[in-house]
Every structure is written in C-alpha cells, then in structure tokens.
Write an enzyme that holds these catalytic residues in place. Structure first.
Site, PDB file in Angstrom:
ATOM      1  N   LYS A 221      -6.094   1.293  -3.175  1.00  0.00           N
ATOM      2  CA  LYS A 221      -5.086   2.352  -3.207  1.00  0.00           C
ATOM      3  C   LYS A 221      -4.532   2.580  -4.610  1.00  0.00           C
ATOM      4  O   LYS A 221      -4.731   1.789  -5.528  1.00  0.00           O
ATOM      5  CB  LYS A 221      -3.953   2.026  -2.223  1.00  0.00           C
ATOM      6  CG  LYS A 221      -4.360   2.260  -0.768  1.00  0.00           C
ATOM      7  CD  LYS A 221      -3.197   2.123   0.185  1.00  0.00           C
ATOM      8  CE  LYS A 221      -3.616   2.534   1.586  1.00  0.00           C
ATOM      9  NZ  LYS A 221      -2.514   2.370   2.572  1.00  0.00           N
ATOM     10  N   ARG A 255      -6.630  -4.578   6.271  1.00  0.00           N
ATOM     11  CA  ARG A 255      -7.429  -3.364   6.512  1.00  0.00           C
ATOM     12  C   ARG A 255      -8.090  -2.990   5.186  1.00  0.00           C
ATOM     13  O   ARG A 255      -7.408  -2.676   4.208  1.00  0.00           O
ATOM     14  CB  ARG A 255      -6.538  -2.228   7.020  1.00  0.00           C
ATOM     15  CG  ARG A 255      -7.283  -0.930   7.343  1.00  0.00           C
ATOM     16  CD  ARG A 255      -6.317   0.118   7.871  1.00  0.00           C
ATOM     17  NE  ARG A 255      -7.003   1.351   8.214  1.00  0.00           N
ATOM     18  CZ  ARG A 255      -7.230   2.352   7.369  1.00  0.00           C
ATOM     19  NH1 ARG A 255      -6.814   2.256   6.101  1.00  0.00           N
ATOM     20  NH2 ARG A 255      -7.858   3.446   7.752  1.00  0.00           N
TER      21      ARG A 255
END
Length: 274
Positions: A221, A255
């Site tokens: 991210k 995740r």
C-alpha cells in the site's frame, strides 16, 4: 478464537494468511493481471501451494478514487471466479470482498465462506441482515465515505479513539443481526493520511479491547511506497516489515498479495512470544 467457515472451523490462535485474488481491471497493484481462467487458476494454485489459508476475491477496486462499478457488473465479474476456484480447488476457503448484500448472498450461495466488507455495513443497509442469515464470518473495516470520497475525510481529533468508537457501534449492529463471527480490519489506507496509518499501526494493540480477531491489510500500500518514494512493485520488503509489526501487535490475519513471504513471516514470528 474459532470462526465457522461453512462448517469448517478455523482456529485463529495461530495467525493466518489471506491471499488476494483481484478480478478487477483497476486494482492499484495487480489490476487486469489475471485476464482469463487459466491465469486466475494459476494464481489461486500458487497462493494455495504457498500456504494461503484463505483466498479473498474482489471485483470492485476500493483504491482511492476508484471508478464506480454497478452491482450487475460486480456480480458478472466475481461469481464465475468463485465458482472456478472451487471447481478446481474445492477445499478453498474463499472470502468475498464486497459491501453489497446481493453480491454477498450470491457468492456465499456459490460456495464462498466469508464476507469482507470495507464499509462495515454502512454502504448497503441490507448487508448485515443478509450476512446474519447466511451465518457467514464477517470482516468489518474502518472507512469514512466511499472509495471515491475517502481521501478528503481524514480529519480526526483522536483517530484511534474514534476508530474504537466506530467499531463498538458496528460490532453492536452486527451482533443485533445475528452475526456471530466478526473480524475487524483497521483499514490501512482508507480515509487516513500517511502519518495516520502509522499512528494506527503503532497503536494496533489497543484494538484488542474489542476481543475480536484483527486483520491487517498493508500489502504494497501507499503507506509503504510513498514513505520509501518508490512504487507498489517495489514494496514487498516494506510489506514484510509492516506485517511483522502487525503480528507483534496482535494481528491474526495478514491479507497479502505475496503469500509465500507472509507465510514465512508468520512461521518465524511464531518462534517468538507474540
């Protein structure tokens, strides 16, 4: 710390790894990468071989300023992928990344086991009731607004305190609708600045007050690549660092896009007292 995935009890006392399988053309990292059945199956097999405990299938990109996708288009994208993976790998525990009740119901009926909702029930008033009736585990994430508006909604007096209040309300609503297995996701990158993401990660252990399993989704991210001034393609090392921190602070599910590295991180960290 057990969750019931279509009759299969999964014990989250040992941290688990959730592999990401995007079937969207605009995901921030792997959008459009898996364009046909062969590529989707190859990626699913790769993640399962590397040790993924769950596969999270998504058909609506939730990156900042993502394009709107209609419900019909989301169903058209996601249902065949769920059915395809289960046809060839029937023991797979599939999570569906959706905030829509109809998509949740259709995919669970198609064989998926978990609903992963970025909105914690705030973008579709029917999803909590639907998930409760389906008796599926429910991942609720913290977010403000929508993927299209969240980048402007980062004004907090005390972000962690406000997030805990948010979760207390959403957990209560979920229980009212008969949802028994709840997992919380702080929503790294959603309605949070770079500094706020690291503040939340630094205080992640405070979310243990909910007494619920915690999912950490930091994989590749912007909180990594913006800090390091590189690109998502270069953010694997940073992902591993942050996953390590998340495990130290109590995360029970990672995740990730890169299953092998996450599984290795869990194995190493399990040799320490988390």
């Amino acid at each position: 710390m057990l969750i019931n995935c279509k009759g299969k009890l999964v014990n989250l006392a040992t941290p688990k790894v959730m592999g990401i399988l995007n079937c969207t053309p605009d995901s921030f990292f792997d959008g459009g990468k898996y364009k046909n059945e062969k590529q989707l199956l190859q990626q699913a097999e790769k993640m399962l071989t590397e040790g993924a405990d769950f596969i999270d299938v998504g058909a609506y990109s939730s990156k900042p300023n993502a394009e709107f996708v209609s419900e019909d288009e989301e169903l058209k994208r996601i249902v065949p992928v769920v059915e395809l993976v289960l046809k060839y790998f029937p023991e797979t525990v599939i999570s569906v990344d959706t905030f829509r009740a109809k998509v949740a119901k259709t995919t669970i009926e198609a064989g998926a086991a978990i609903v992963n909702d970025i909105s914690a029930g705030l973008l579709d008033e029917n999803i909590l009731e639907t998930v409760g009736k389906l008796k599926a585990p429910y991942i609720m994430m913290h977010m403000r607004g929508t993927p299209q508006t969240m980048v402007k909604l980062t004004d907090y007096d005390d972000i962690v305190q406000e997030m805990l209040f948010y979760f207390s309300q959403r957990i209560d609503e979920a229980y009212k609708h008969g949802i028994n297995d709840i997992i919380i996701d702080p929503g790294f990158g959603f309605a949070k600045t770079l500094q706020q993401n690291y503040e939340v990660l630094n205080k992640l252990e405070l979310f243990k007050i909910t007494d619920l399993p915690l999912l950490a989704g930091v994989s590749r991210k912007s909180m990594i690549y913006k800090l390091l001034k590189n690109k998502p393609e270069d953010a694997l090392n940073g992902t591993t660092v942050l996953n390590t921190v998340a495990l130290q602070k109590g995360a029970k599910i990672l995740r990730v896009h890169d299953v092998k590295e996450a599984v290795e991180t869990v194995k190493i960290m399990m040799n320490f007292e988390l």
